[in-house]
Design a protein around this motif. Structure first.
Motif, short mmCIF file in Angstrom:
data_model
loop_
_atom_site.label_atom_id
_atom_site.label_comp_id
_atom_site.label_asym_id
_atom_site.label_seq_id
_atom_site.Cartn_x
_atom_site.Cartn_y
_atom_site.Cartn_z
N VAL A 1 0.97 -0.96 -0.07
CA VAL A 1 -0.09 -0.16 -0.24
C VAL A 1 0.77 1.21 0.06
N ILE A 2 0.47 2.13 -0.87
CA ILE A 2 1.43 3.32 -1.15
C ILE A 2 0.43 4.57 -0.60
N GLU A 3 0.73 5.21 0.61
CA GLU A 3 -0.09 6.30 0.82
C GLU A 3 0.62 7.57 0.64
N VAL A 4 -0.15 8.55 -0.42
CA VAL A 4 0.50 9.92 -0.50
C VAL A 4 -0.01 11.02 0.47
N CYS A 5 0.56 11.50 1.13
CA CYS A 5 0.11 12.67 1.98
C CYS A 5 -0.45 13.93 1.14
N ARG A 6 -1.62 14.07 1.45
CA ARG A 6 -2.16 15.31 0.96
C ARG A 6 -2.54 16.74 1.74
N ALA A 7 -1.80 16.45 2.92
CA ALA A 7 -2.16 17.61 3.99
C ALA A 7 -1.27 18.69 3.65
N GLU A 8 -1.77 19.78 4.44
CA GLU A 8 -1.09 20.91 3.91
C GLU A 8 0.34 21.19 3.69
N SER A 9 1.30 20.81 4.62
CA SER A 9 2.88 20.90 4.55
C SER A 9 3.25 20.26 3.32
N CYS A 10 2.67 19.17 3.22
CA CYS A 10 3.16 18.30 2.03
C CYS A 10 2.98 19.00 0.76
N GLN A 11 1.45 19.55 0.78
CA GLN A 11 1.15 20.18 -0.61
C GLN A 11 1.87 21.35 -0.98
N ALA A 12 2.25 22.24 0.19
CA ALA A 12 2.83 23.53 0.09
C ALA A 12 4.27 23.09 -0.67
N LYS A 13 4.78 21.82 -0.34
CA LYS A 13 6.15 21.50 -0.69
C LYS A 13 6.36 20.63 -1.95
N GLY A 14 5.32 20.71 -2.86
CA GLY A 14 5.33 20.09 -4.07
C GLY A 14 4.60 18.75 -4.00
N GLY A 15 3.69 18.37 -2.91
CA GLY A 15 2.92 17.29 -2.84
C GLY A 15 2.25 16.85 -4.07
N ARG A 16 1.56 18.01 -4.85
CA ARG A 16 0.87 17.65 -5.84
C ARG A 16 1.62 16.89 -7.01
#
Ligand code: FES
Length: 158
Positions: free
Chosen positions: A76-91
């Protein structure tokens, strides 16, 4: 054959727990543990045994994140979609993972090996963007490093 094994696991979970108060959750936990998911086709059996409607059982299954109605892959791969990760290129990480696996969230690769899930903070914000593969968290990812991780996960399987 597979269906009957599943059915047997569902019946066993019902019999093991049906006398408990609030039997639905222990039954669902046991099925999730034994089969890796709650087979939709057997929700009716659970509902009938507990004198509940199918909608009530479906409601509980979809409310709790621990229960899934589709079998998980071996990994299982879980990708973090919360704020800090989104702000650092999570998308970009998210897009790279989906592209590399060829699946969207809550789906499993065609070979049945890898399931992709979203997660909302892995507690690794200082090293955003982060993902988790099985029990291991990886941080400070780039699209290249995430592709490499998936590549090595796939090569482990052969
Ligand atoms: S926001 Fe991604 S690990 Fe916390």
């Amino acid at each position: 054959m597979i269906a009957s094994t599943k059915h047997q696991a569902v019946l066993t979970a019902i019999n093991d727990n049906k006398e408990l108060e609030g039997a639905l959750l222990p039954i669902l936990h046991q099925i999730q543990h034994d089969l890796g998911h709650i087979p939709s086709e057997h929700v009716a059996d659970i509902a009938e045994a507990l004198n509940l409607s199918r909608a009530e059982v479906h409601g509980v299954v979809s409310f709790y994140h621990t229960f899934t109605t589709k079998p998980h892959g071996q990994h299982v791969i879980e990708v973090c979609r919360a704020e800090s990760c989104q702000a650092k290129g999570g998308r970009e990480i998210e897009a790279a993972v989906k592209e590399a696996l060829g699946v969207d969230y809550e789906q499993t690769t065609d070979d049945g090996q890898i399931t992709l899930e979203p997660v909302y903070c892995l507690g690794n914000c200082a090293c955003s963007p982060s993902i988790k593969i099985d029990s291991q968290i990886y941080g400070r990812l780039t699209t290249q490093s995430v592709e490499d991780l998936i590549q090595s996960l796939r090569s482990e399987q052969h």
